[in-house]
Enzyme design. Structure first.
Site, PDB file in Angstrom:
ATOM      1  N   LYS A 132     -41.929 -21.915  22.134  1.00 56.12           N
ATOM      2  CA  LYS A 132     -41.134 -20.773  21.689  1.00 56.12           C
ATOM      3  C   LYS A 132     -41.077 -20.754  20.184  1.00 56.12           C
ATOM      4  CE  LYS A 132     -36.349 -19.085  21.454  1.00 56.12           C
ATOM      5  NZ  LYS A 132     -34.941 -19.294  21.849  1.00 56.12           N
ATOM      6  N   GLU A 145     -22.708 -15.833  17.573  1.00 53.66           N
ATOM      7  CA  GLU A 145     -23.170 -17.167  17.988  1.00 53.66           C
ATOM      8  C   GLU A 145     -22.469 -18.279  17.224  1.00 53.66           C
ATOM      9  OE1 GLU A 145     -27.180 -19.422  19.477  1.00 53.66           O
ATOM     10  OE2 GLU A 145     -27.298 -17.389  18.694  1.00 53.66           O
ATOM     11  N   GLU A 197     -36.454 -18.678  27.685  1.00 55.63           N
ATOM     12  CA  GLU A 197     -36.063 -18.709  26.275  1.00 55.63           C
ATOM     13  C   GLU A 197     -34.688 -19.342  26.120  1.00 55.63           C
ATOM     14  OE1 GLU A 197     -34.747 -15.558  22.776  1.00 55.63           O
ATOM     15  OE2 GLU A 197     -35.907 -14.813  24.483  1.00 55.63           O
ATOM     16  N   GLU A 217     -35.924  -4.995  20.396  1.00 51.02           N
ATOM     17  CA  GLU A 217     -34.779  -5.905  20.373  1.00 51.02           C
ATOM     18  C   GLU A 217     -34.261  -6.096  18.950  1.00 51.02           C
ATOM     19  OE1 GLU A 217     -33.959 -10.640  21.100  1.00 51.02           O
ATOM     20  OE2 GLU A 217     -35.118  -9.576  22.634  1.00 51.02           O
TER      21      GLU A 217
END
Length: 426
Positions: free
Chosen positions: A185, A230, A274, A412
């Protein structure tokens, strides 16, 4: 608060830490919106759901860069707190001696810790004012004032380092490398330039972000502002928590359709893969610092006004004296902002991303004298241009795995740019 960074007159040296006198007093008359108290220059902010603290002025400051930047900051803070004289009548998280800080994504991107001269805070029913000054010049508590920010009008947006088409091509390149087995990733970011007709008063977008995204952490540190969902790490009285976000889908505004999209996100093998990389990187980094941990097996769907994320809350009991900033250093960069394996992903970002992230996707937050505090990841944010107060760089990124579609990843990032774009609107 103009777009210029705060004063650098109080840059820290490697000599003895200054002795500061700190007093926190419980007060009435604090606005329901802490951001109302910010003056027009040098404001610092950390607010969520009405709680938090704002500050201004510079009692002490450290600017750092390089591979040892986190350890330098931790050492400086320990020296500063050890020398300080503190009278804390509030006794709640965020009172007493507090610093605000933000750090770059890479070693070469500069970061800072800032100790303001005045802090106004709220935690539940407690409201307080903290004054911080040199021992030789004791400061009196200020009279609280309310300030109106200037609206931002006529904002135009332009491509940053890459056009959308070029960035999609970079994503396709990354997918090929992942498919070839070079890595699992990588998180790729892009920027957008906002240009206003008049100098941008950063308090205007801050107010709009805090109102539109109350469940996010709205922050302002040295010209970097945003509302991030986050939480990289929180340390409070021996409890360590981290909220991991990875896997995103855009909301439509239709509740029934959005519920169906949330269900599809929760079943998406691409997004679950992910997300698992991101959760594992956080759990592995925190494990040496915890005597016990809780890592949920299944993520939940976090609903924000513009997007939905797969989310996992990791919790642990601290088993050593690592401060909140020390824990943030152990976590950064997580797979949520870099990739897996981390060294390979970081090298690939440097090779193909084509821009300097600065403090985007680096740790941003605050810490008290005990080492407790909160550090989030600087997402959904913008960086004021210190040389041109009408300009800001806005940032967004996306996690790329083998199943990623370049056009979907571009969409996104466009969704993730919406909070800052809307906040700058009139």
């Amino acid at each position: 608060m103009s777009a210029s960074p705060g004063s650098r007159a109080a840059l820290a040296t490697r000599g003895p830490a200054p002795q500061l006198v700190v007093r926190s007093q419980l007060v009435d008359g604090v606005s329901a919106h802490l951001l109302d108290h910010l003056p027009d220059e040098g404001g610092l902010a950390w607010v969520r759901r009405g709680d938090g603290h704002v500050g201004w002025g510079v009692a002490a400051r450290l600017d750092v860069a390089g591979s040892n930047r986190f350890q330098e900051a931790v050492t400086w803070w320990k020296e500063l707190t050890a020398a300080a004289v503190v009278r804390d009548e509030a006794g709640v998280p965020g009172s007493g001696l507090v610093c605000f800080g933000s750090f770059g994504f890479t070693d070469s991107d500069p970061g800072e810790l800032v100790v303001p001269e005045v802090i106004v805070g709220r935690r539940g029913d407690s409201t307080w004012v903290t004054t911080i000054s040199p021992a030789s010049s004791l400061a009196a508590p200020p009279e609280l004032q309310l300030h109106e920010p200037s609206p931002v009008y006529d904002v135009a947006f332009a491509d940053g380092a890459r056009t959308g088409t070029d960035w999609s091509g970079i994503v396709a390149d990354a997918v090929r490398r992942i498919t070839a087995g070079e890595l699992d990733k990588v998180v790729l970011a892009r920027d957008l330039i906002a240009i206003a007709e008049q100098p941008i008063d950063l308090r205007w977008p801050l107010h709009r972000l805090a109102t539109a995204y109350p469940n996010c952490w709205t922050f302002s540190v040295d010209g970097l502002i945003g509302a991030t969902p986050e939480l990289l790490v929180r340390r409070e009285k021996g409890l360590i928590t981290s909220r991991v976000l990875a896997g995103t889908i855009r909301r439509t505004g239709d509740d029934a359709h959005d519920l169906a999209l949330a269900a599809s996100l929760a079943r998406s093998s691409k997004d679950l893969e992910e997300h698992e990389f991101a959760v594992r990187s956080v759990a592995d980094a925190l494990e040496p610092h915890c005597s016990s941990m809780n890592v949920p097996e299944t993520p939940f769907v976090l609903h924000l006004p513009n997007v939905m994320h797969l989310a996992t809350d990791v919790a642990g009991v601290a088993n050593n004296g690592a401060s909140a900033l020390g824990l943030a250093a152990a976590l950064h960069p997580s797979a949520a902002v870099c990739g897996t394996p981390t060294p390979v992903a970081r090298d690939l970002i440097g090779e193909i991303e084509g821009m300097q992230r600065g403090r985007f996707s680096g740790p941003v937050g605050w810490m008290d004298a005990a080492g407790d505090g909160e550090w989030c990841i600087a997402l959904r944010c913008g960086q004021a241009d210190p040389d041109e107060p009408r300009r800001m760089r806005l940032f967004a990124g996306a996690g790329i795995v083998a199943g990623s579609d370049p056009d979907a990843e571009l969409a996104e990032t466009n969704a993730k740019l919406v909070p800052m774009r809307d906040a700058l609107g009139d």
